[in-house]
Design a protein around this motif. Structure first.
Motif, mmCIF file in Angstrom:
data_model
loop_
_atom_site.group_PDB
_atom_site.id
_atom_site.type_symbol
_atom_site.label_atom_id
_atom_site.label_comp_id
_atom_site.label_asym_id
_atom_site.label_seq_id
_atom_site.Cartn_x
_atom_site.Cartn_y
_atom_site.Cartn_z
ATOM 1 N N PRO A 1 0.820 -1.208 0.000
ATOM 2 C CA PRO A 1 0.000 0.000 0.000
ATOM 3 C C PRO A 1 0.859 1.264 0.000
ATOM 4 O O PRO A 1 1.829 1.374 0.746
ATOM 5 N N GLN A 2 0.493 2.205 -0.879
ATOM 6 C CA GLN A 2 1.199 3.478 -0.869
ATOM 7 C C GLN A 2 0.744 4.322 0.325
ATOM 8 O O GLN A 2 -0.354 4.134 0.855
ATOM 9 N N VAL A 3 1.599 5.241 0.717
ATOM 10 C CA VAL A 3 1.220 6.200 1.751
ATOM 11 C C VAL A 3 0.485 7.350 1.064
ATOM 12 O O VAL A 3 0.321 7.354 -0.152
ATOM 13 N N ALA A 4 0.032 8.317 1.862
ATOM 14 C CA ALA A 4 -0.728 9.441 1.306
ATOM 15 C C ALA A 4 0.068 10.133 0.212
ATOM 16 O O ALA A 4 1.214 10.541 0.419
ATOM 17 N N TRP A 5 -0.529 10.271 -0.955
ATOM 18 C CA TRP A 5 0.149 10.898 -2.082
ATOM 19 C C TRP A 5 0.353 12.391 -1.828
ATOM 20 O O TRP A 5 -0.486 13.056 -1.222
ATOM 21 N N GLY A 6 1.476 12.885 -2.320
ATOM 22 C CA GLY A 6 1.697 14.318 -2.274
ATOM 23 C C GLY A 6 0.947 15.001 -3.401
ATOM 24 O O GLY A 6 0.189 14.370 -4.139
ATOM 25 N N TYR A 7 1.204 16.299 -3.546
ATOM 26 C CA TYR A 7 0.539 17.061 -4.597
ATOM 27 C C TYR A 7 1.292 16.994 -5.916
ATOM 28 O O TYR A 7 0.810 17.454 -6.941
ATOM 29 N N GLY A 8 2.461 16.426 -5.900
ATOM 30 C CA GLY A 8 3.234 16.273 -7.116
ATOM 31 C C GLY A 8 3.922 17.561 -7.533
ATOM 32 O O GLY A 8 3.751 18.624 -6.922
ATOM 33 N N THR A 9 4.719 17.450 -8.590
ATOM 34 C CA THR A 9 5.386 18.616 -9.151
ATOM 35 C C THR A 9 5.181 18.587 -10.666
ATOM 36 O O THR A 9 5.375 17.546 -11.304
ATOM 37 N N GLN A 10 4.760 19.726 -11.211
ATOM 38 C CA GLN A 10 4.412 19.795 -12.627
ATOM 39 C C GLN A 10 5.668 19.927 -13.479
ATOM 40 O O GLN A 10 6.514 20.798 -13.227
ATOM 41 N N VAL A 11 5.763 19.085 -14.480
ATOM 42 C CA VAL A 11 6.829 19.180 -15.477
ATOM 43 C C VAL A 11 6.175 19.442 -16.820
ATOM 44 O O VAL A 11 5.302 18.679 -17.250
#
Length: 117
Positions: A103-113
């Motif tokens: 199971p993954q942990v809580a996803w972050g908001y990511g970074t836009q490329v």
């Protein structure tokens, strides 16, 4: 709830480079004792795993990024990196890090490329 934090994205021309970074408190997720991965999600597409590193250091890449991207980690700082070279417009996406396996942990908001001329 603490989340993974990704950074380093931006707007770059085709052929350019970016270095992404990911971190979180070690008590949430230790990058040294878990297989970790970089994922990306382009508009209208599902999130895909593009690179991973096992707890033993075995590295794998998706076919679309092989020979252009390099995943690494800094165990002391609990950081995960993705060096991206020879970027293409099709690399445009939001990039995330997380455990390679559920199971993954809580996803972050990511970074836009964004790769565009």
């Amino acid at each position: 709830q603490e989340r993974l934090v990704e950074s380093g994205g931006g707007l770059v021309q085709p052929g350019g480079s970016l270095r992404l970074s990911c971190t979180v408190s070690r008590h949430i997720l230790s990058f040294n004792t878990n297989a970790m991965g970089w994922y990306r999600q382009a508009p209208g597409k599902q999130r895909e795993l593009v690179a991973s590193i096992s707890r033993f250091g075995t590295i794998n890449y998706g076919d679309s990024v092989k020979c252009r991207f390099t995943i690494s980690r800094d165990s002391a700082d609990n950081r995960l990196y993705l060096q991206m070279n020879s970027l293409k417009p099709e690399d445009t996406a939001v990039y995330y890090c997380n455990r390679r396996d559920p199971p993954q942990v809580a996803w972050g908001y990511g970074t836009q490329v964004t790769v565009s001329s």
